[in-house]
Design an enzyme around this catalytic site. Sequence first.
Site, mmCIF file in Angstrom:
data_model
loop_
_atom_site.group_PDB
_atom_site.id
_atom_site.type_symbol
_atom_site.label_atom_id
_atom_site.label_comp_id
_atom_site.label_asym_id
_atom_site.label_seq_id
_atom_site.Cartn_x
_atom_site.Cartn_y
_atom_site.Cartn_z
ATOM 1 N N HIS A 118 0.619 -1.097 0.054
ATOM 2 C CA HIS A 118 -0.306 -0.526 0.449
ATOM 3 C C HIS A 118 0.971 1.588 0.042
ATOM 4 O O HIS A 118 1.834 1.251 0.602
ATOM 5 C CB HIS A 118 -0.991 0.122 1.713
ATOM 6 N N ASP A 120 0.569 5.255 1.947
ATOM 7 C CA ASP A 120 -0.454 5.444 3.123
ATOM 8 C C ASP A 120 -1.291 6.385 2.750
ATOM 9 O O ASP A 120 -1.265 7.323 2.440
ATOM 10 C CB ASP A 120 0.740 6.543 4.239
ATOM 11 N N HIS A 269 4.878 -0.243 -0.409
ATOM 12 C CA HIS A 269 5.466 -0.099 1.197
ATOM 13 C C HIS A 269 4.608 -1.459 1.708
ATOM 14 O O HIS A 269 3.335 -1.554 1.279
ATOM 15 C CB HIS A 269 6.140 0.326 1.531
ATOM 16 N N ARG A 286 5.830 6.143 13.528
ATOM 17 C CA ARG A 286 5.074 6.977 12.300
ATOM 18 C C ARG A 286 5.090 8.268 12.260
ATOM 19 O O ARG A 286 3.828 8.359 13.289
ATOM 20 C CB ARG A 286 4.360 5.542 10.920
HETATM 21 C C1 SIN Z 1 3.766 1.353 7.320
HETATM 22 O O1 SIN Z 1 3.286 0.754 6.634
HETATM 23 O O2 SIN Z 1 3.683 2.400 7.677
HETATM 24 C C2 SIN Z 1 4.470 0.735 8.500
HETATM 25 C C3 SIN Z 1 5.389 -0.537 7.792
HETATM 26 C C4 SIN Z 1 5.620 -1.565 8.810
HETATM 27 O O3 SIN Z 1 4.627 -1.956 9.857
HETATM 28 O O4 SIN Z 1 6.701 -2.118 8.568
#
Ligand code: SIN
Length: 313
Positions: A118, A120, A269, A286
């Site tokens: 996805h 973000d 990601h 984050r």
């Molecule tokens: C995310 O999607 O922002 C987190 C990614 C992760 O947990 O590695």
Amino acid sequence: MTIAATEQISTESTITVAPQSGYTGAEISGVDLSEELSDQVIAEIRQALLKWKVVFFRDQTIGHAEQIAFARRFGKVTPAHPYEENPPEGFPEILPIDSRRYGTQYGRKRTSYDSSWHTDVTALINPPAFSILRADILPPYGGDTAWTNLVAAYENLPAEVRAFADVLDAEHTFENRATQGSARAAVIDGKPLRTFHPVVRVHPETGERALFVSPGFTRKTKTVRNLGPRLSSHLLDALWEEATRTEYTVRFRWAPGSVAFWDNRATAHLAIPDAGHLGYDRVLYRVTIEGDVPRGVDGRLSESLEGEAFLGA
Ligand code: SIN
């Protein structure tokens, strides 16, 4: 011809940029994120980020306040997430990605909130421009994250497919996967987010075109504007497959103090779900930086179907 394993941004540069794969990701060294960085260093980080789409820093000793202060050097920092109800006390900008909050799925611990590719919060009319993720508690192995370069994915498509994709819009929806009847499910249902984004987005800083689709937010409805459900579904499957071809990706092995900083306008990601069966905790934090409304190649803007812009300060 010799190709250097590191890149020097300028002759005065104090940072070292070491690319981590052919298309995507570079590790930056020579930067202490706990310090007030000069405008020159910030500009060099931004330049590396725009080129490599995600940059990594290791062995950083920063907390929430320093992470937010660093993020502010790149734009307005948004609240943690449109649906985050419990950010850490005093830090409404911090989204904890904490396996201890997620319970289990199919008998295995969930190590991130999502285990699909996805970009973000693309259900928003203005998805974040950048995200910065800092690792705190990690399994001894497993739980890596991968990023893919959506510009490379677009540029390597045949010209005929690029021209076809250029004129399409896909629906991005925040899928409510909270336990039915839970307070979280009610919060998400009460504030739906749904947007038509161009399938090909023009990057506002680089002018590059990126294939702006990933399963995380388009799989619920699998809708491409003006195409029927069957064609939409086949087409999105094909585009997701192109977007996540291994050659466009980089995989990052976290350690406590690692920081990943990605351009959310040019990447998708994946939190690799390979550590759930091990039973360890995984905790990262984050922050996101306010983004603009995406534009397609003909200048058309994304169209909000439900929800408000997500603004930072
Ligand atoms: C995310 O999607 O922002 C987190 C990614 C992760 O947990 O590695």
